[in-house]
Design a protein around this motif. Structure first.
Motif: not given
Length: 378
Positions: A19-30, A34-43
């Motif tokens: 459960f801990i590993l799945a939670t960490v993986a979900l947070i890391a993926s989010v 989010g970081k890739s989307n922000i970088a794609g918008q040039g922010m």
């Protein structure tokens, strides 16, 4: 190997780790998405914007803030504003709530009626409506030239409440804070060696002496100890001014919170064994002595957990100040988001600030509850 998988303890630990590993993986993926989307918008990302100047002032702040202040200083000012109105609300609402609870459990019919009416009215009105009501009253007071005066020292107008204040410089305030910290450390270190009376008396007297020394030493010859507000032109100078936004928020939250805190305290008072109260009457105690020595000390154990939740809720309730223009932490962060565009970073700072404040309140109240609770198995 089959015996390991058959072990209930192994399966329980494995499920928890999964459960801990799945939670960490979900947070890391989010975070990565989010970081890739922000970088794609040039922010731009990161907290480097905190060193940039804001370009907009703050109409009320404990510390000095101007249009040239950085985002870090403005955010710190907003957090201090939230802590100021929040902790003052907790103090005043607790005092008023205690009075309401004592009125509601009183045998006097008139006092019981007044306490019940107060609770039923203020508990059932939305807090934001109460804040708007007091803000409308305060902003419709006379102008500074026709301000209400009390003893030529206190003035009430549509600009706020002006009152005298000690003239403390930055170094003076640091010395006074150091004295308070020393007094608190002294109380913590001597709690097992001295009785409560002497150590509390020493701490209070020491802090008072340091405060007087700070006021009397290191001053310019023409600088007074107390700054009194004076009308000059169309505004007051000197003293301290409580803005209508701050006053309306403080009054609204205090009156609203006191109705809930009063009910919590009333429940704690009613939980006290009636036999103990009758024993106090048999010993010749007055009603005041019974409440102070028997009823309230025993009721604290019962009401402390619920009181902790109410304190945390009231601290979060300070965010309604944005409706009347009070520059609390929430309002400052909202304005900063519109000005800088650093949405994710500022939301993280907003959540982190409230988590820090509320966890501090919870930690202190839980520590107090642990100290006064009955020890034993039952």
């Amino acid at each position: 190997m089959p015996q390991i998988f058959a072990s209930q303890k192994f399966r329980r630990i494995a499920l928890q780790c999964g459960f801990i590993l799945a939670t960490v993986a979900l947070i890391a993926s989010v975070i990565l998405v989010g970081k890739s989307n922000i970088a794609g918008q040039g922010m731009a990302t990161g907290f480097g914007f905190l060193e940039q100047t804001t370009g907009w002032p703050v109409n009320f702040s404990i510390i000095e803030v101007t249009g040239r202040s950085t985002y870090a200083r403005v955010l710190w000012a907003g957090l201090l504003n939230t802590m100021l109105v929040g902790f003052l609300t907790l103090i005043f609402a607790t005092i008023l709530g205690l009075l309401l609870a004592l009125m509601r459990v009183s045998s006097n019919t008139l006092m019981k009626l007044v306490g019940t009416s107060y609770v039923e009215i203020f508990r059932n009105l939305p807090v934001i409506l109460q804040v708007f009501f007091w803000y409308a009253i305060l902003t419709h007071l006379p102008s500074p030239k026709q301000a209400y005066s009390i003893g030529e020292a206190f003035y009430l107008s549509n600009r706020g409440l002006m009152m005298p204040a000690p003239t403390l410089s930055g170094s003076d305030a640091m010395w006074f804070i150091a004295a308070v910290v020393f007094a608190v450390v002294f109380l913590l270190l001597t709690r097992e060696r001295l009785r409560s009376g002497p150590r509390w008396a020493f701490a209070i007297v020491f802090t008072f002496i340091v405060f007087l020394l700070v006021l009397l030493t290191g001053r310019e010859p023409d600088t007074g100890l107390i700054s009194v507000p004076e009308l000059k032109g169309l505004r007051f100078v000197g003293g301290i001014t409580l803005k209508p936004e701050f006053t309306a928020l403080l009054i609204g939250l205090t009156l609203f919170g006191a109705s809930y805190i009063g009910e919590i305290i009333r429940g704690g008072l009613l939980s006290v064994d009636r036999g103990k109260l009758e024993a106090g009457c048999a010993l010749g105690f007055s009603t005041f002595q019974i409440n102070r020595l028997i009823r309230i000390p025993l009721a604290i154990r019962a009401m402390l957990p619920s009181l902790t939740n109410q304190y945390i809720w009231l601290m979060k309730g300070t965010t309604v100040g944005i409706a009347v223009g009070y520059p609390d932490y929430f309002a400052i962060v909202s304005t900063s988001i519109n000005q800088s565009g650093q949405t994710m970073e500022l939301l993280a700072l907003l959540m982190g600030g409230f988590i820090l404040i509320n966890y501090s309140i919870g930690f202190f109240m839980n520590m107090l509850n642990e100290r006064i609770k009955l020890k034993g198995r039952s």
